[in-house]
Design an enzyme around this catalytic site. Structure first.
Site, PDB file in Angstrom:
ATOM      1  N   ARG A  92       0.830  -1.215   0.000  1.00  0.00           N
ATOM      2  CA  ARG A  92       0.000   0.000   0.000  1.00  0.00           C
ATOM      3  C   ARG A  92       0.856   1.253   0.000  1.00  0.00           C
ATOM      4  O   ARG A  92       0.489   2.262  -0.603  1.00  0.00           O
ATOM      5  CB  ARG A  92      -0.965  -0.015   1.181  1.00  0.00           C
ATOM      6  CG  ARG A  92      -2.008   1.095   1.085  1.00  0.00           C
ATOM      7  CD  ARG A  92      -3.058   0.989   2.162  1.00  0.00           C
ATOM      8  NE  ARG A  92      -2.487   1.145   3.487  1.00  0.00           N
ATOM      9  CZ  ARG A  92      -3.123   0.827   4.614  1.00  0.00           C
ATOM     10  NH1 ARG A  92      -4.342   0.335   4.575  1.00  0.00           N
ATOM     11  NH2 ARG A  92      -2.551   1.003   5.783  1.00  0.00           N
ATOM     12  N   LYS A 201      -2.693   6.773   1.217  1.00  0.00           N
ATOM     13  CA  LYS A 201      -2.502   7.298   2.566  1.00  0.00           C
ATOM     14  C   LYS A 201      -1.583   8.522   2.475  1.00  0.00           C
ATOM     15  O   LYS A 201      -0.437   8.507   2.932  1.00  0.00           O
ATOM     16  CB  LYS A 201      -1.915   6.203   3.473  1.00  0.00           C
ATOM     17  CG  LYS A 201      -2.651   6.088   4.808  1.00  0.00           C
ATOM     18  CD  LYS A 201      -2.246   4.848   5.577  1.00  0.00           C
ATOM     19  CE  LYS A 201      -2.607   4.949   7.031  1.00  0.00           C
ATOM     20  NZ  LYS A 201      -4.042   4.807   7.338  1.00  0.00           N
ATOM     21  N   GLU A 237     -16.351   6.139   4.278  1.00  0.00           N
ATOM     22  CA  GLU A 237     -15.707   5.580   5.471  1.00  0.00           C
ATOM     23  C   GLU A 237     -15.627   6.650   6.547  1.00  0.00           C
ATOM     24  O   GLU A 237     -16.126   7.755   6.381  1.00  0.00           O
ATOM     25  CB  GLU A 237     -14.316   5.049   5.126  1.00  0.00           C
ATOM     26  CG  GLU A 237     -13.334   6.122   4.643  1.00  0.00           C
ATOM     27  CD  GLU A 237     -11.914   5.588   4.468  1.00  0.00           C
ATOM     28  OE1 GLU A 237     -11.468   4.726   5.264  1.00  0.00           O
ATOM     29  OE2 GLU A 237     -11.231   6.058   3.545  1.00  0.00           O
TER      30      GLU A 237
HETATM   31  C1  LIG Z   1      -5.115   3.936   7.648  1.00  0.00           C
HETATM   32  C2  LIG Z   1      -6.567   4.148   7.396  1.00  0.00           C
HETATM   33  C3  LIG Z   1      -7.513   3.121   7.563  1.00  0.00           C
HETATM   34  C4  LIG Z   1      -7.169   1.798   8.176  1.00  0.00           C
HETATM   35  O1  LIG Z   1      -6.272   1.014   7.442  1.00  0.00           O
HETATM   36  P1  LIG Z   1      -5.495  -0.163   8.182  1.00  0.00           P
HETATM   37  O2  LIG Z   1      -4.615  -0.723   7.123  1.00  0.00           O
HETATM   38  O3  LIG Z   1      -6.495  -1.143   8.634  1.00  0.00           O
HETATM   39  O4  LIG Z   1      -4.754   0.445   9.310  1.00  0.00           O
HETATM   40  C5  LIG Z   1      -8.826   3.369   7.182  1.00  0.00           C
HETATM   41  N1  LIG Z   1      -9.215   4.576   6.709  1.00  0.00           N
HETATM   42  C6  LIG Z   1      -8.345   5.597   6.570  1.00  0.00           C
HETATM   43  C7  LIG Z   1      -8.849   6.891   6.033  1.00  0.00           C
HETATM   44  C8  LIG Z   1      -7.004   5.399   6.905  1.00  0.00           C
HETATM   45  O5  LIG Z   1      -6.142   6.408   6.781  1.00  0.00           O
END
Ligand SMILES: *Cc1c(COP(=O)(O)O)cnc(C)c1O
Length: 375
Positions: A92, A201, A237
Protein backbone atom coordinates in the site's frame (compact mmCIF):
# COMPACT_ATOMS: atom_id res chain seq x y z
CA UNK A 1 16.25 -14.42 9.77
CA UNK A 2 18.12 -16.85 12.02
CA UNK A 3 16.29 -19.84 13.46
CA UNK A 4 16.57 -18.58 17.03
CA UNK A 5 16.02 -14.82 17.13
CA UNK A 6 17.24 -12.98 20.21
CA UNK A 7 14.42 -12.07 22.59
CA UNK A 8 13.92 -8.50 23.81
CA UNK A 9 12.04 -8.39 27.14
CA UNK A 10 9.63 -5.53 27.94
CA UNK A 11 11.16 -2.56 29.79
CA UNK A 12 10.99 -2.98 33.55
CA UNK A 13 9.22 -0.19 35.39
CA UNK A 14 7.29 1.08 32.34
CA UNK A 15 3.68 1.90 33.28
CA UNK A 16 2.05 -0.26 30.60
CA UNK A 17 -1.42 0.11 32.13
CA UNK A 18 -1.27 3.87 31.51
CA UNK A 19 -0.35 3.55 27.84
CA UNK A 20 -2.19 6.15 25.74
CA UNK A 21 -2.41 6.71 21.97
CA UNK A 22 0.58 9.03 21.99
CA UNK A 23 4.26 9.43 21.04
CA UNK A 24 6.78 8.14 23.59
CA UNK A 25 10.57 8.60 23.49
CA UNK A 26 12.36 5.71 21.72
CA UNK A 27 15.93 4.64 20.97
CA UNK A 28 15.71 5.94 17.40
CA UNK A 29 14.37 5.33 13.90
CA UNK A 30 15.43 3.70 10.63
CA UNK A 31 16.15 5.92 7.61
CA UNK A 32 16.76 5.31 3.89
CA UNK A 33 17.48 7.89 1.19
CA UNK A 34 16.80 7.61 -2.56
CA UNK A 35 18.75 9.83 -4.93
CA UNK A 36 18.30 10.47 -8.64
CA UNK A 37 22.07 10.07 -8.98
CA UNK A 38 21.91 6.35 -8.15
CA UNK A 39 18.24 5.81 -8.99
CA UNK A 40 17.91 3.56 -5.96
CA UNK A 41 17.44 3.45 -2.21
CA UNK A 42 20.67 3.58 -0.21
CA UNK A 43 21.57 1.52 2.86
CA UNK A 44 19.73 1.84 6.14
CA UNK A 45 20.91 4.44 8.65
CA UNK A 46 19.97 4.38 12.36
CA UNK A 47 19.10 7.84 13.72
CA UNK A 48 18.96 8.27 17.49
CA UNK A 49 17.42 11.74 17.75
CA UNK A 50 13.76 12.10 16.78
CA UNK A 51 14.65 14.90 14.33
CA UNK A 52 15.42 15.34 10.63
CA UNK A 53 17.57 18.00 9.04
CA UNK A 54 15.76 19.27 5.94
CA UNK A 55 16.27 21.89 3.23
CA UNK A 56 13.57 24.60 3.48
CA UNK A 57 12.62 23.90 -0.13
CA UNK A 58 11.88 20.22 0.41
CA UNK A 59 8.95 19.15 -1.76
CA UNK A 60 7.39 17.12 1.05
CA UNK A 61 6.65 20.14 3.22
CA UNK A 62 6.11 22.62 0.38
CA UNK A 63 3.88 20.61 -1.94
CA UNK A 64 2.71 17.70 0.18
CA UNK A 65 4.63 14.78 -1.35
CA UNK A 66 4.38 12.70 1.82
CA UNK A 67 2.72 9.33 2.48
CA UNK A 68 2.54 7.14 5.54
CA UNK A 69 1.61 3.73 6.87
CA UNK A 70 0.51 2.34 10.22
CA UNK A 71 0.93 -1.19 11.54
CA UNK A 72 1.52 -2.92 14.85
CA UNK A 73 3.86 -5.34 16.61
CA UNK A 74 2.64 -7.62 19.40
CA UNK A 75 4.37 -9.74 22.03
CA UNK A 76 3.30 -13.38 21.97
CA UNK A 77 3.17 -15.82 24.91
CA UNK A 78 6.59 -17.24 23.91
CA UNK A 79 8.07 -13.80 24.58
CA UNK A 80 8.79 -13.19 20.89
CA UNK A 81 7.58 -10.11 19.03
CA UNK A 82 5.69 -10.46 15.76
CA UNK A 83 4.28 -7.87 13.34
CA UNK A 84 0.79 -7.99 11.78
CA UNK A 85 0.67 -8.20 7.95
CA UNK A 86 3.63 -5.90 7.13
CA UNK A 87 3.76 -7.04 3.49
CA UNK A 88 0.29 -5.58 2.92
CA UNK A 89 1.51 -2.22 4.23
CA UNK A 90 4.60 -2.42 1.99
CA UNK A 91 2.34 -2.83 -1.04
CA UNK A 92 0.00 0.00 0.00
CA UNK A 93 2.90 2.37 0.65
CA UNK A 94 3.92 1.96 -2.98
CA UNK A 95 0.34 2.60 -4.14
CA UNK A 96 0.37 5.84 -2.12
CA UNK A 97 3.91 6.80 -3.25
CA UNK A 98 2.91 6.43 -6.90
CA UNK A 99 0.02 8.88 -6.36
CA UNK A 100 2.51 11.67 -5.54
CA UNK A 101 5.30 10.67 -7.96
CA UNK A 102 7.67 9.07 -5.47
CA UNK A 103 9.87 6.07 -6.26
CA UNK A 104 8.70 2.59 -5.26
CA UNK A 105 10.34 1.00 -2.23
CA UNK A 106 11.25 -2.70 -2.57
CA UNK A 107 9.34 -4.89 -0.12
CA UNK A 108 12.63 -6.22 1.38
CA UNK A 109 13.66 -2.70 2.39
CA UNK A 110 10.27 -1.96 3.91
CA UNK A 111 10.48 -5.18 5.94
CA UNK A 112 14.10 -4.52 6.92
CA UNK A 113 13.30 -1.00 8.13
CA UNK A 114 10.21 -2.11 10.04
CA UNK A 115 12.11 -5.03 11.59
CA UNK A 116 15.04 -2.83 12.65
CA UNK A 117 12.84 -0.13 14.18
CA UNK A 118 10.93 -2.77 16.17
CA UNK A 119 14.02 -4.79 17.15
CA UNK A 120 15.90 -1.75 18.47
CA UNK A 121 12.83 -0.65 20.42
CA UNK A 122 11.68 -4.12 21.39
CA UNK A 123 11.65 -3.19 25.08
CA UNK A 124 8.74 -0.87 24.22
CA UNK A 125 6.52 -3.72 23.00
CA UNK A 126 4.09 -4.23 25.90
CA UNK A 127 4.19 -7.51 27.88
CA UNK A 128 2.18 -10.35 26.36
CA UNK A 129 -1.48 -10.54 27.26
CA UNK A 130 -4.12 -12.69 25.55
CA UNK A 131 -5.85 -10.50 22.96
CA UNK A 132 -3.24 -7.78 23.45
CA UNK A 133 -5.07 -5.96 26.25
CA UNK A 134 -1.72 -4.40 27.27
CA UNK A 135 -1.47 -2.63 23.91
CA UNK A 136 1.12 -2.95 21.16
CA UNK A 137 3.99 -1.18 19.46
CA UNK A 138 2.64 1.12 16.75
CA UNK A 139 4.91 1.32 13.70
CA UNK A 140 4.88 4.41 11.48
CA UNK A 141 6.62 4.14 8.09
CA UNK A 142 6.78 7.54 6.36
CA UNK A 143 8.02 8.41 2.88
CA UNK A 144 8.39 11.97 1.64
CA UNK A 145 10.13 14.14 -0.95
CA UNK A 146 13.12 15.41 1.04
CA UNK A 147 14.83 17.04 -1.94
CA UNK A 148 14.29 20.73 -2.69
CA UNK A 149 12.53 22.14 -5.74
CA UNK A 150 10.84 25.45 -6.39
CA UNK A 151 9.09 24.23 -9.50
CA UNK A 152 6.17 21.89 -9.12
CA UNK A 153 7.96 18.65 -9.91
CA UNK A 154 9.40 15.70 -8.02
CA UNK A 155 12.86 16.45 -6.58
CA UNK A 156 16.03 14.37 -6.86
CA UNK A 157 15.91 13.01 -3.30
CA UNK A 158 13.36 11.06 -1.26
CA UNK A 159 13.48 9.78 2.30
CA UNK A 160 11.83 6.73 3.85
CA UNK A 161 11.82 6.41 7.64
CA UNK A 162 10.30 4.00 10.14
CA UNK A 163 9.65 5.11 13.70
CA UNK A 164 7.68 3.44 16.47
CA UNK A 165 5.82 4.22 19.68
CA UNK A 166 4.07 1.99 22.21
CA UNK A 167 0.29 2.53 22.09
CA UNK A 168 -2.90 1.76 23.88
CA UNK A 169 -6.04 1.94 21.78
CA UNK A 170 -7.44 4.93 19.91
CA UNK A 171 -11.12 4.59 20.89
CA UNK A 172 -10.81 2.10 23.77
CA UNK A 173 -11.24 -1.13 21.73
CA UNK A 174 -8.83 -3.69 23.16
CA UNK A 175 -8.64 -7.40 23.60
CA UNK A 176 -12.16 -8.78 23.67
CA UNK A 177 -13.95 -5.62 24.79
CA UNK A 178 -14.85 -2.42 23.04
CA UNK A 179 -16.97 0.49 24.19
CA UNK A 180 -19.38 1.58 21.45
CA UNK A 181 -19.02 5.19 20.29
CA UNK A 182 -21.08 7.84 18.48
CA UNK A 183 -20.39 8.94 14.92
CA UNK A 184 -21.23 12.15 13.06
CA UNK A 185 -21.52 12.56 9.29
CA UNK A 186 -19.48 15.55 8.08
CA UNK A 187 -21.48 17.64 5.62
CA UNK A 188 -19.31 20.75 5.36
CA UNK A 189 -16.31 19.08 3.85
CA UNK A 190 -15.28 16.11 1.66
CA UNK A 191 -12.09 14.20 2.44
CA UNK A 192 -11.84 12.60 -0.99
CA UNK A 193 -13.17 13.20 -4.48
CA UNK A 194 -14.13 10.60 -7.09
CA UNK A 195 -10.95 9.95 -9.11
CA UNK A 196 -9.09 11.73 -6.28
CA UNK A 197 -6.63 10.37 -3.74
CA UNK A 198 -8.85 8.82 -1.08
CA UNK A 199 -7.33 5.39 -1.68
CA UNK A 200 -3.80 6.66 -0.95
CA UNK A 201 -2.50 7.30 2.57
CA UNK A 202 -1.35 10.81 1.67
CA UNK A 203 -0.33 13.02 4.60
CA UNK A 204 -2.39 15.82 3.02
CA UNK A 205 -5.64 13.84 3.26
CA UNK A 206 -5.65 14.06 7.05
CA UNK A 207 -4.99 17.61 8.30
CA UNK A 208 -8.10 19.01 6.53
CA UNK A 209 -10.29 16.71 8.67
CA UNK A 210 -8.76 17.92 11.98
CA UNK A 211 -11.03 20.92 12.57
CA UNK A 212 -14.17 19.02 11.60
CA UNK A 213 -13.22 16.08 13.81
CA UNK A 214 -12.41 18.46 16.71
CA UNK A 215 -15.77 20.23 16.36
CA UNK A 216 -17.59 16.88 16.23
CA UNK A 217 -15.67 15.61 19.26
CA UNK A 218 -16.62 18.72 21.21
CA UNK A 219 -20.25 18.02 20.35
CA UNK A 220 -19.90 14.45 21.68
CA UNK A 221 -18.96 12.50 18.54
CA UNK A 222 -15.50 10.88 18.70
CA UNK A 223 -15.87 9.51 15.17
CA UNK A 224 -16.49 11.43 11.93
CA UNK A 225 -17.92 9.85 8.82
CA UNK A 226 -17.81 10.68 5.11
CA UNK A 227 -20.37 10.03 2.38
CA UNK A 228 -19.38 9.87 -1.29
CA UNK A 229 -18.68 13.42 -2.37
CA UNK A 230 -20.32 13.16 -5.80
CA UNK A 231 -23.85 12.23 -4.73
CA UNK A 232 -23.80 12.23 -0.91
CA UNK A 233 -25.88 9.07 -0.99
CA UNK A 234 -23.28 6.31 -0.45
CA UNK A 235 -21.22 5.48 2.62
CA UNK A 236 -17.48 5.97 2.11
CA UNK A 237 -15.71 5.58 5.47
CA UNK A 238 -14.76 7.29 8.72
CA UNK A 239 -11.97 9.92 8.78
CA UNK A 240 -9.58 7.47 10.44
CA UNK A 241 -10.98 4.06 9.64
CA UNK A 242 -13.19 1.94 7.38
CA UNK A 243 -16.96 1.46 7.79
CA UNK A 244 -18.22 -2.10 8.34
CA UNK A 245 -21.75 -3.31 9.04
CA UNK A 246 -23.61 -6.49 9.91
CA UNK A 247 -27.06 -6.88 8.35
CA UNK A 248 -30.13 -7.15 10.52
CA UNK A 249 -31.52 -10.70 10.38
CA UNK A 250 -35.06 -12.01 10.54
CA UNK A 251 -34.00 -14.54 13.17
CA UNK A 252 -30.83 -15.12 15.15
CA UNK A 253 -30.21 -18.60 13.69
CA UNK A 254 -29.51 -17.16 10.23
CA UNK A 255 -25.89 -16.83 9.16
CA UNK A 256 -24.58 -13.33 9.59
CA UNK A 257 -23.76 -11.05 6.64
CA UNK A 258 -20.83 -8.64 6.79
CA UNK A 259 -21.32 -5.59 4.55
CA UNK A 260 -18.21 -3.76 3.29
CA UNK A 261 -18.63 -0.55 1.26
CA UNK A 262 -17.00 -0.47 -2.17
CA UNK A 263 -15.76 2.95 -3.33
CA UNK A 264 -12.74 4.26 -5.21
CA UNK A 265 -12.31 6.94 -2.53
CA UNK A 266 -11.81 4.56 0.41
CA UNK A 267 -8.45 3.77 1.97
CA UNK A 268 -8.06 0.02 1.55
CA UNK A 269 -7.61 -1.11 5.13
CA UNK A 270 -5.43 -4.10 5.96
CA UNK A 271 -7.62 -4.64 9.04
CA UNK A 272 -10.73 -4.76 6.82
CA UNK A 273 -9.04 -7.40 4.65
CA UNK A 274 -8.30 -9.48 7.76
CA UNK A 275 -11.85 -9.04 9.07
CA UNK A 276 -13.39 -10.13 5.76
CA UNK A 277 -11.29 -13.31 5.97
CA UNK A 278 -12.23 -13.89 9.63
CA UNK A 279 -15.93 -13.43 8.77
CA UNK A 280 -15.57 -16.02 5.97
CA UNK A 281 -13.77 -18.36 8.39
CA UNK A 282 -16.75 -17.95 10.75
CA UNK A 283 -19.03 -19.02 7.88
CA UNK A 284 -20.59 -15.57 7.45
CA UNK A 285 -21.65 -14.19 4.09
CA UNK A 286 -19.71 -11.14 2.90
CA UNK A 287 -21.13 -8.42 0.63
CA UNK A 288 -18.67 -5.97 -0.90
CA UNK A 289 -20.76 -3.36 -2.65
CA UNK A 290 -21.79 0.26 -2.66
CA UNK A 291 -23.74 0.94 0.54
CA UNK A 292 -26.52 3.54 0.46
CA UNK A 293 -26.61 5.81 3.50
CA UNK A 294 -30.38 5.28 3.28
CA UNK A 295 -29.73 1.66 4.43
CA UNK A 296 -28.26 3.09 7.65
CA UNK A 297 -31.22 5.47 8.07
CA UNK A 298 -33.66 2.63 7.42
CA UNK A 299 -32.11 0.60 10.24
CA UNK A 300 -31.03 -2.29 7.99
CA UNK A 301 -27.82 -2.87 9.99
CA UNK A 302 -27.82 -4.44 13.43
CA UNK A 303 -24.15 -3.58 13.99
CA UNK A 304 -21.76 -0.96 12.60
CA UNK A 305 -18.05 -0.68 13.38
CA UNK A 306 -15.01 1.44 12.54
CA UNK A 307 -12.00 -0.61 11.59
CA UNK A 308 -8.29 0.06 11.20
CA UNK A 309 -4.90 -0.51 12.80
CA UNK A 310 -5.38 2.31 15.34
CA UNK A 311 -9.14 1.84 15.82
CA UNK A 312 -8.90 -1.98 15.88
CA UNK A 313 -12.63 -2.77 15.59
CA UNK A 314 -14.58 -0.03 17.32
CA UNK A 315 -18.35 -0.57 17.54
CA UNK A 316 -20.52 2.40 16.56
CA UNK A 317 -23.75 2.81 18.55
CA UNK A 318 -25.23 5.77 16.70
CA UNK A 319 -24.76 7.83 13.56
CA UNK A 320 -25.94 11.45 13.56
CA UNK A 321 -26.39 13.36 10.29
CA UNK A 322 -27.74 16.68 9.07
CA UNK A 323 -31.27 16.24 7.74
CA UNK A 324 -31.23 19.98 6.98
CA UNK A 325 -28.48 22.61 7.31
CA UNK A 326 -29.82 23.53 10.78
CA UNK A 327 -31.07 20.24 12.18
CA UNK A 328 -29.65 16.79 12.81
CA UNK A 329 -31.10 13.31 13.19
CA UNK A 330 -29.66 10.39 15.10
CA UNK A 331 -29.85 6.76 13.98
CA UNK A 332 -29.37 4.26 16.80
CA UNK A 333 -27.48 1.07 16.00
CA UNK A 334 -28.30 -2.12 17.91
CA UNK A 335 -29.44 -1.23 21.43
CA UNK A 336 -27.96 2.24 20.92
CA UNK A 337 -25.58 1.71 23.85
CA UNK A 338 -23.34 -1.34 23.72
CA UNK A 339 -21.26 -3.28 21.22
CA UNK A 340 -23.12 -6.09 19.48
CA UNK A 341 -22.00 -9.74 19.67
CA UNK A 342 -21.01 -10.10 16.01
CA UNK A 343 -18.21 -7.54 15.90
CA UNK A 344 -17.07 -8.51 19.42
CA UNK A 345 -16.53 -12.08 18.22
CA UNK A 346 -14.54 -10.77 15.24
CA UNK A 347 -12.50 -8.42 17.46
CA UNK A 348 -11.69 -11.33 19.79
CA UNK A 349 -10.50 -13.46 16.87
CA UNK A 350 -8.48 -10.59 15.34
CA UNK A 351 -6.70 -9.64 18.56
CA UNK A 352 -6.29 -13.35 19.31
CA UNK A 353 -4.36 -13.89 16.08
CA UNK A 354 -2.37 -10.67 16.58
CA UNK A 355 -1.34 -11.68 20.10
CA UNK A 356 -0.64 -15.29 19.12
CA UNK A 357 -3.35 -17.00 21.17
CA UNK A 358 -5.31 -18.00 18.05
CA UNK A 359 -3.86 -20.02 15.18
CA UNK A 360 -2.44 -17.85 12.38
CA UNK A 361 -3.76 -20.02 9.57
CA UNK A 362 -3.52 -17.34 6.88
CA UNK A 363 0.14 -16.55 7.59
CA UNK A 364 -0.47 -12.97 8.74
CA UNK A 365 2.12 -12.53 11.49
CA UNK A 366 5.76 -11.87 10.59
CA UNK A 367 8.47 -12.96 11.15
CA UNK A 368 7.34 -16.49 11.98
CA UNK A 369 10.23 -17.03 14.43
CA UNK A 370 9.92 -13.55 15.90
CA UNK A 371 11.77 -10.24 15.69
CA UNK A 372 15.52 -10.68 16.16
CA UNK A 373 16.94 -8.39 18.86
CA UNK A 374 20.51 -8.98 17.68
CA UNK A 375 20.22 -6.67 14.64
C1 LIG B 1 -5.12 3.94 7.65
C2 LIG B 1 -6.57 4.15 7.40
C3 LIG B 1 -7.51 3.12 7.56
C4 LIG B 1 -7.17 1.80 8.18
O1 LIG B 1 -6.27 1.01 7.44
P1 LIG B 1 -5.50 -0.16 8.18
O2 LIG B 1 -4.61 -0.72 7.12
O3 LIG B 1 -6.50 -1.14 8.63
O4 LIG B 1 -4.75 0.45 9.31
C5 LIG B 1 -8.83 3.37 7.18
N1 LIG B 1 -9.22 4.58 6.71
C6 LIG B 1 -8.35 5.60 6.57
C7 LIG B 1 -8.85 6.89 6.03
C8 LIG B 1 -7.00 5.40 6.91
O5 LIG B 1 -6.14 6.41 6.78
Amino acid sequence: MSAAPKQIPPRAGFEWEKLAFDLYPTSGFAKYVWTAETGEWGPVEWVKEPYLNLHVGNVGLNYGASVFEGLKAFRHADGHIRIFRPKDNAARLNHSADAVSMPALPEELFLEGVHLAVARNGDLVPPHAPNAVNGSLYIRPLMFASGANLILAPPSEFTFIVYVTPTGSLYGAAGTKAPAIDAFVIEKFDRAAPRGNGSAKLAGNYAPTFKHAAAAKKAGYPLTMHLDSATRTYVDEFSTSNFLAIKKQADASQRKTLVVPESESILKSVTTKAIIQIAKDFGWAVERRRVLFQEVKDGLFEEVAACGTAAALTPVRSITYHDSPETTKKVSIGDGENAGPGFLSILTQLTGIQSGVQEDKHDWVWPKAGVDGSV
